[in-house]
Design a protein around this motif. Sequence first.
Motif, PDB file in Angstrom:
ATOM      1  N   ASP A 128       0.652  -1.281   0.250  1.00 51.16           N
ATOM      2  CA  ASP A 128      -0.277   0.060  -0.013  1.00 51.16           C
ATOM      3  C   ASP A 128       0.607   1.033   0.046  1.00 51.16           C
ATOM      4  N   GLU A 131       2.188   1.724  -3.279  1.00 55.07           N
ATOM      5  CA  GLU A 131       1.253   2.777  -3.875  1.00 55.07           C
ATOM      6  C   GLU A 131       0.715   4.265  -3.786  1.00 55.07           C
ATOM      7  N   ASN A 136       4.369   1.728  -8.911  1.00 57.89           N
ATOM      8  CA  ASN A 136       3.459   0.693  -9.570  1.00 57.89           C
ATOM      9  C   ASN A 136       4.162  -0.727  -8.968  1.00 57.89           C
TER      10      ASN A 136
ATOM     11  N   LEU B  55      -6.709   3.526  -2.461  1.00 60.95           N
ATOM     12  CA  LEU B  55      -6.671   2.616  -1.538  1.00 60.95           C
ATOM     13  C   LEU B  55      -7.641   0.694  -1.706  1.00 60.95           C
ATOM     14  N   ASN B  79      -2.198   9.175  -9.807  1.00 63.96           N
ATOM     15  CA  ASN B  79      -0.667   9.271  -9.503  1.00 63.96           C
ATOM     16  C   ASN B  79      -0.161  10.832  -9.215  1.00 63.96           C
TER      17      ASN B  79
END
Lengths: 258, 246
Positions: A128, A131, A136, B55, B79
Amino acid sequence: MERKSPNKLNFEQLLMDIAGITTFLFRYIGSLFRNRFEGREFINQCYRTGYQSLLLVGITAIILGLVLTIQIRPILADLGAEAWLPNMVFISVLTEMGPVIFALLFAGKVGSGIGAELSSMRVTEQIDAMEVSATNPFNYLVVTRVSATTIMLPLLVFFGDLLAFFGSFIGLKAYSDISFKLFYSRAFSEVYFRDIFPATIKTIFFGFFIGLIASYMGYYSGKGTSGVGKAANAAVVASSLVIFLIDLIAVQLTDILT
Amino acid sequence: MENNRILDVHNLHKSFGEKKVIDGLDLALYSGENLVILGKSGTGKSVIMKCIVRLLKPDAGSINVFGTDVLNCGEKELNEVRTRIGYLFQEGALYDSMTIRENLEFPAKRDKKLRKLADKELNEIIEKNLESVGLIDAIDKLPSELSGGMKKRAGLARSLMLSPDMIIYDEPTTGLDPYTSDAINDLILRIRESYNTASLIITHDIKCAKRTSDRMVILSDGKIIAEGKFDELKTDPSEQVRLFFV
């Protein structure tokens, strides 16, 4: 996503895993071509999966060559065909026993390691963390590991085959006065490209699926420390089963094509 | 103040199976603000945070971070938002096969701007961040060699690497002794001053909430039951709210 009942072997879980691994496979292929390749981590994984397995594969290979020679020699001697021993042992190691035995060892050592490591990273939120920092994790953790196992297993099998060949020579030398040159010429007298090629292709698939399945089991493991153990266990069991399935398909295909 | 809104959560719902964890939650965070979400364990505080950085996907609702709809945007936009958010996980979530230096290098070497920097410049940033959390001596240590408090500080230094505009703290003082908890609380305030970040702090530690909050919301059964400054909520007559201050 989390595997529902990782410790139960039931039909529903099996189907879900097959679907999950298939999706994982396409994701791997997509990621391999689309994203920046993590070269440094790939080399690190090659070292861990390949170099650090050399001793285990080496010892097993020598014992394999020795045992096969010692067991087959009296039978062939009774039939008056002892001269065929080097070739028989070498062909059986090269085409079948080497790839399968070394792949099973690899699944036990490397597959369980990958499953446990990724699962532990999942439990401790390290995946996590990757991320949320816009990295990635699939590319860094899975693509590198699957690529490394795909490349390293065939090399390990080649190394193991060579050592099994020497093990066989030592085993025969203990009972006869055969020279290395004669042993070598007899071992290779009936080895053709059609023996080596399918075996090499097979080991590439073994390595690929060991890496893929172990990564899948770890990446989507259950929560808690028990999830780590279950992921490692599932990685070895599923990889071992797939090794035999691929072997069965490879034998059939080779039989049809040659 | 509305112009400075950097996070906007509207009517958020999330269930796990039959269990409803978040039930119509609305939340806003403003630039430079420290917002504390106070709630008992298991009331869905971490779930909100994980939804904010996608998430986890909520069942319904919308989340806007820095003007981007994070639930419906593409991976590239997501991102970009994530690089503006620092996230301190409960246990630090340090990569245990890497040293602290490598932990800090990891996000930087994958960031569009920072990966162009020379090694010397990158090292300077790493050292500055570790100095700001008082952990420069541990730069070449592995996470396994650090205590719980040190791991959290290292995790915080890592989350600062991409110069975030907002930091999410997931239970920053849980599992720490009172002395270390105070040090972490001070650090949260110092980081806000030095880096000019907004903070979203989830905790069940009332001392942490008192020390670090500009504004607080109290969460119970997936809903906000009270909102305001610490001193205002402390005198709230509602029984449900008073229980948190006992």
